[in-house]
Design an enzyme around this catalytic site. Structure first.
Site, PDB file in Angstrom:
ATOM      1  N   ARG A 154      22.678   0.470  12.949  1.00 38.00           N
ATOM      2  CA  ARG A 154      22.455  -0.969  13.184  1.00 38.00           C
ATOM      3  C   ARG A 154      21.109  -1.256  13.873  1.00 38.00           C
ATOM      4  NH1 ARG A 154      27.842  -0.325  14.043  1.00 38.00           N
ATOM      5  NH2 ARG A 154      29.088  -1.314  12.420  1.00 38.00           N
ATOM      6  N   LYS A 171       9.380  -8.718   8.255  1.00 37.28           N
ATOM      7  CA  LYS A 171      10.169  -8.811   7.023  1.00 37.28           C
ATOM      8  C   LYS A 171      10.245  -7.419   6.416  1.00 37.28           C
ATOM      9  CE  LYS A 171       9.649 -13.586   5.445  1.00 37.28           C
ATOM     10  NZ  LYS A 171       9.224 -14.459   4.333  1.00 37.28           N
ATOM     11  N   GLU A 213      -5.872 -11.858   0.682  1.00 36.70           N
ATOM     12  CA  GLU A 213      -5.016 -12.442   1.722  1.00 36.70           C
ATOM     13  C   GLU A 213      -5.869 -12.942   2.898  1.00 36.70           C
ATOM     14  OE1 GLU A 213      -1.851 -12.885   1.169  1.00 36.70           O
ATOM     15  OE2 GLU A 213      -1.279 -11.363  -0.316  1.00 36.70           O
ATOM     16  N   LYS A 242      -1.553 -14.686  11.352  1.00 36.28           N
ATOM     17  CA  LYS A 242      -0.185 -14.411  10.891  1.00 36.28           C
ATOM     18  C   LYS A 242       0.762 -14.322  12.087  1.00 36.28           C
ATOM     19  CE  LYS A 242       3.040 -12.266   7.931  1.00 36.28           C
ATOM     20  NZ  LYS A 242       3.381 -11.367   6.850  1.00 36.28           N
ATOM     21  N   GLU A 287      11.758 -22.773   9.280  1.00 32.74           N
ATOM     22  CA  GLU A 287      11.204 -24.066   9.705  1.00 32.74           C
ATOM     23  C   GLU A 287      10.087 -24.560   8.787  1.00 32.74           C
ATOM     24  OE1 GLU A 287      12.772 -25.147  12.346  1.00 32.74           O
ATOM     25  OE2 GLU A 287      13.743 -23.256  12.890  1.00 32.74           O
ATOM     26  N   ARG A 318       6.266 -20.851   8.049  1.00 28.97           N
ATOM     27  CA  ARG A 318       5.756 -19.688   7.307  1.00 28.97           C
ATOM     28  C   ARG A 318       5.328 -20.061   5.894  1.00 28.97           C
ATOM     29  NH1 ARG A 318       8.040 -13.608   7.844  1.00 28.97           N
ATOM     30  NH2 ARG A 318       7.985 -13.361  10.079  1.00 28.97           N
ATOM     31  N   ASN A 339       2.155 -19.043   1.854  1.00 28.57           N
ATOM     32  CA  ASN A 339       2.331 -18.974   0.416  1.00 28.57           C
ATOM     33  C   ASN A 339       1.161 -19.592  -0.364  1.00 28.57           C
ATOM     34  OD1 ASN A 339       4.364 -17.638  -0.859  1.00 28.57           O
ATOM     35  ND2 ASN A 339       5.306 -19.521  -1.635  1.00 28.57           N
ATOM     36  N   HIS A 399      -0.031 -18.409  -3.708  1.00 30.50           N
ATOM     37  CA  HIS A 399       1.007 -17.490  -4.182  1.00 30.50           C
ATOM     38  C   HIS A 399       1.910 -18.101  -5.259  1.00 30.50           C
ATOM     39  CE1 HIS A 399      -0.382 -14.946  -1.005  1.00 30.50           C
ATOM     40  NE2 HIS A 399       0.552 -14.038  -1.208  1.00 30.50           N
ATOM     41  N   HIS A 449       2.082 -15.685  -8.098  1.00 26.28           N
ATOM     42  CA  HIS A 449       3.298 -15.009  -8.572  1.00 26.28           C
ATOM     43  C   HIS A 449       3.533 -15.288 -10.062  1.00 26.28           C
ATOM     44  CE1 HIS A 449       4.942 -14.873  -4.212  1.00 26.28           C
ATOM     45  NE2 HIS A 449       4.403 -13.719  -4.531  1.00 26.28           N
ATOM     46  N   HIS A 487      -1.555  -7.750  -6.980  1.00 28.83           N
ATOM     47  CA  HIS A 487      -1.124  -8.927  -6.222  1.00 28.83           C
ATOM     48  C   HIS A 487      -2.308  -9.765  -5.713  1.00 28.83           C
ATOM     49  CE1 HIS A 487       1.376 -11.415  -3.682  1.00 28.83           C
ATOM     50  NE2 HIS A 487       0.622 -11.112  -2.638  1.00 28.83           N
TER      51      HIS A 487
HETATM   52  N1  LIG Z   1       6.863  -7.462   4.557  1.00 29.37           N
HETATM   53  C1  LIG Z   1       5.976  -8.381   4.255  1.00 29.37           C
HETATM   54  O1  LIG Z   1       5.851  -9.410   4.918  1.00 29.37           O
HETATM   55  C2  LIG Z   1       5.074  -8.160   3.065  1.00 29.37           C
HETATM   56  C3  LIG Z   1       3.938  -8.966   2.861  1.00 29.37           C
HETATM   57  C4  LIG Z   1       3.101  -8.681   1.791  1.00 29.37           C
HETATM   58  C5  LIG Z   1       3.376  -7.618   0.944  1.00 29.37           C
HETATM   59  N2  LIG Z   1       4.501  -6.856   1.149  1.00 29.37           N
HETATM   60  C6  LIG Z   1       4.818  -5.714   0.274  1.00 29.37           C
HETATM   61  O2  LIG Z   1       3.762  -4.771   0.391  1.00 29.37           O
HETATM   62  C7  LIG Z   1       3.718  -3.987  -0.795  1.00 29.37           C
HETATM   63  C8  LIG Z   1       2.272  -3.847  -1.227  1.00 29.37           C
HETATM   64  O3  LIG Z   1       1.567  -3.180  -0.215  1.00 29.37           O
HETATM   65  P1  LIG Z   1       0.136  -2.496  -0.486  1.00 29.37           P
HETATM   66  O4  LIG Z   1      -0.752  -3.440  -1.167  1.00 29.37           O
HETATM   67  O5  LIG Z   1      -0.294  -1.905   0.813  1.00 29.37           O
HETATM   68  O6  LIG Z   1       0.476  -1.377  -1.571  1.00 29.37           O
HETATM   69  P2  LIG Z   1       0.924   0.168  -1.475  1.00 29.37           P
HETATM   70  O7  LIG Z   1       1.764   0.408  -0.286  1.00 29.37           O
HETATM   71  O8  LIG Z   1       1.482   0.518  -2.785  1.00 29.37           O
HETATM   72  O9  LIG Z   1      -0.470   0.916  -1.271  1.00 29.37           O
HETATM   73  C9  LIG Z   1      -1.435   0.833  -2.289  1.00 29.37           C
HETATM   74  C10 LIG Z   1      -1.941   2.230  -2.674  1.00 29.37           C
HETATM   75  O10 LIG Z   1      -2.819   2.726  -1.663  1.00 29.37           O
HETATM   76  C11 LIG Z   1      -2.420   4.024  -1.257  1.00 29.37           C
HETATM   77  N3  LIG Z   1      -2.884   4.162   0.127  1.00 29.37           N
HETATM   78  C12 LIG Z   1      -2.330   3.664   1.247  1.00 29.37           C
HETATM   79  N4  LIG Z   1      -3.148   3.846   2.290  1.00 29.37           N
HETATM   80  C13 LIG Z   1      -4.230   4.510   1.824  1.00 29.37           C
HETATM   81  C14 LIG Z   1      -5.427   4.966   2.418  1.00 29.37           C
HETATM   82  N5  LIG Z   1      -5.721   4.733   3.713  1.00 29.37           N
HETATM   83  N6  LIG Z   1      -6.327   5.599   1.639  1.00 29.37           N
HETATM   84  C15 LIG Z   1      -6.085   5.793   0.298  1.00 29.37           C
HETATM   85  N7  LIG Z   1      -4.991   5.361  -0.311  1.00 29.37           N
HETATM   86  C16 LIG Z   1      -4.073   4.724   0.449  1.00 29.37           C
HETATM   87  C17 LIG Z   1      -0.951   4.043  -1.484  1.00 29.37           C
HETATM   88  O11 LIG Z   1      -0.453   5.353  -1.573  1.00 29.37           O
HETATM   89  C18 LIG Z   1      -0.856   3.271  -2.804  1.00 29.37           C
HETATM   90  O12 LIG Z   1      -1.140   4.113  -3.881  1.00 29.37           O
HETATM   91  C19 LIG Z   1       4.603  -4.689  -1.812  1.00 29.37           C
HETATM   92  O13 LIG Z   1       5.821  -3.982  -1.948  1.00 29.37           O
HETATM   93  C20 LIG Z   1       4.860  -6.045  -1.196  1.00 29.37           C
HETATM   94  O14 LIG Z   1       6.119  -6.591  -1.555  1.00 29.37           O
HETATM   95  C21 LIG Z   1       5.333  -7.108   2.191  1.00 29.37           C
HETATM   96 ZN   LIG Z   2       0.530 -11.987  -0.757  1.00 25.93          ZN
END
Ligand SMILES: NC(=O)c1ccc[n+]([C@@H]2O[C@H](COP(=O)([O-])OP(=O)(O)OC[C@H]3O[C@@H](n4cnc5c(N)ncnc54)[C@H](O)[C@@H]3O)[C@@H](O)[C@H]2O)c1
Ligand SMILES: [Zn+2]
Length: 364
Positions: A121, A143, A185, A227, A239, A242, A246, A249, A253, A267
């Site tokens: 938990r 998140k 972003e 952020k 509310e 956040r 978007n 987006h 999307h 993305h």
């Molecule tokens: N939780 C949230 O609020 C939130 C917000 C935005 C996005 N997301 C999520 O984040 C994800 C996308 O994240 P991302 O864009 O970081 O993609 P990712 O985690 O897939 O990383 C992109 C690529 O870079 C590589 N990588 C990571 N760090 C590296 C480094 N320092 N040097 C070389 N390669 C490296 C990874 O292995 C991968 O191949 C999605 O699943 C999305 O839904 C979540």
């Molecule tokens: Zn985004």
């Protein structure tokens, strides 16, 4: 090193931003007093680059360290991967004080946060984001989620980390496409909240693309502050505060969906196109003056993100946008800029305005 306090009462934590911070993690995490046994969730690509350094600093500070590797793919953000890791953690967790470290991009961060939130938990976790997108976006705000086959991020929780440690030196090993992914972003933060960040990007994008450490530290810090401030006012996304995150987006999307998630646009590229379209919708509604909308497009172009849509039709994107999960009661909802640094939420934009804006963005 720069520090941001995310103010969430008992769940408050610090975001630390600096160069070479991975080497300092042992000392930093020791100060958090969250356990003695680190389970680091990462993937093989990131492990090849940063495992040794992280292991060294953690061991030096007296932690035991275990690494859990996941596949390098969005597909790893699944219940089945989470289940396997949870099984392994439970077998390892005998007479230990376990906490989790997410070392990687958003995929690793979202999955590790989810695992931390449900194991017993909830156990403490720390984010060490290594992509620019993860440093400015996914690691902040709590998140945590995994995907289901019908949609992304459908199973998850709000679960705050105990710290976020953003080492901007790690940006140096990312591909330039991944760096631009994060920059989309950051442009978004400038448009929604911070005209001076936007101007900084306009004046310094070459330094940023050349990976100047000071410039990276500055933009990661400014973005994180924006952020964190928004999250502090609306931790559980109830509310409509956040909602401004978007910006770009809604159409973004729809571009990803319209392209059938083919990977044609990542993305950030889709969000860049979404910001261009949002600018044209806002201009058609008389909300923004052309020069400001033009500045957004020019910055997107200078950074090397797309401003024109190729290979997906306007009607496909329009149809995809109708299925947006965030629309309620059949009414669409757009975050539109009124000038650089300020946005407004507009419900029920006429379909013809959206379609015209999309058509104007298609490359012929
Ligand atoms: N939780 C949230 O609020 C939130 C917000 C935005 C996005 N997301 C999520 O984040 C994800 C996308 O994240 P991302 O864009 O970081 O993609 P990712 O985690 O897939 O990383 C992109 C690529 O870079 C590589 N990588 C990571 N760090 C590296 C480094 N320092 N040097 C070389 N390669 C490296 C990874 O292995 C991968 O191949 C999605 O699943 C999305 O839904 C979540
Ligand atoms: Zn985004």
């Amino acid at each position: 090193m720069k520090k941001i306090r995310v103010l969430l009462g008992k769940r408050s934590y610090d975001i630390l931003i600096g160069r070479g911070l991975i080497d300092e993690c042992g000392r930093i995490i020791k100060g958090l007093k969250i356990g003695t046994d680190a389970v680091v969730i990462t993937n093989s690509r990131v492990a090849a680059l940063y495992k040794k350094a992280l292991e060294r600093t953690l061991k030096k500070s007296g932690f035991t360290v275990r690494f859990e590797l996941i596949a390098d793919s969005e597909r790893a953000k699944s219940l089945s991967t989470a289940g396997k890791i949870l099984e392994r953690i439970s077998r390892y967790d005998v007479n230990r004080r376990i906490f989790i470290i997410a070392l990687g991009g958003g995929v690793v961060g979202d999955l590790a946060g989810f695992v931390a939130s449900v194991y017993k938990r909830g156990i403490p976790y720390v984010q060490i984001p290594t992509t620019l997108l993860a440093q400015v976006d996914s690691s902040i705000g709590g998140k945590a989620a995994v995907d289901l086959s019908v949609a992304k991020n459908l199973v998850g929780s709000f679960y705050q980390p105990r710290a976020v440690i953003s080492d901007v030196s790690a940006i140096g090993t990312l591909s330039s496409r991944q760096i631009r992914n994060g920059l989309a972003e950051i442009i978004k933060y400038g448009v929604i909240r911070d005209a001076s960040l936007f101007a900084y990007l306009e004046n310094n994008y070459k330094r940023i693309l050349a990976l100047d450490g000071g410039a990276l530290e500055h933009i990661v810090h400014r973005s994180g502050k924006i952020k964190a401030g928004i999250v502090a006012r609306d931790e559980f996304d109830r509310e409509s505060v956040r909602a401004v995150l978007n910006y770009g987006h809604t159409i973004g999307h729809a571009v990803e969906a319209g392209a059938g998630y083919s990977g044609r646009y990542n993305h950030g590229e889709a969000v860049a196109l979404g910001m261009v379209a949002a600018g044209r919708i806002a201009a058609a509604l008389g909300l923004i003056k052309e020069p400001d909308a033009g500045r957004v497009e020019k910055l997107i172009k200078n950074i090397g993100l797309p401003v024109l849509i190729k290979g997906v039709s306007a009607s496909k994107i329009y149809d995809a946008h109708l299925h947006d999960k965030k629309f309620s009661g059949g009414k669409n909802r757009f975050v539109l800029a009124t000038k650089i640094g300020s946005v407004k939420i507009v419900d029920g934009v006429a379909g013809s305005i959206i379609l015209d804006a999309l058509k104007s963005c298609i490359k012929r």
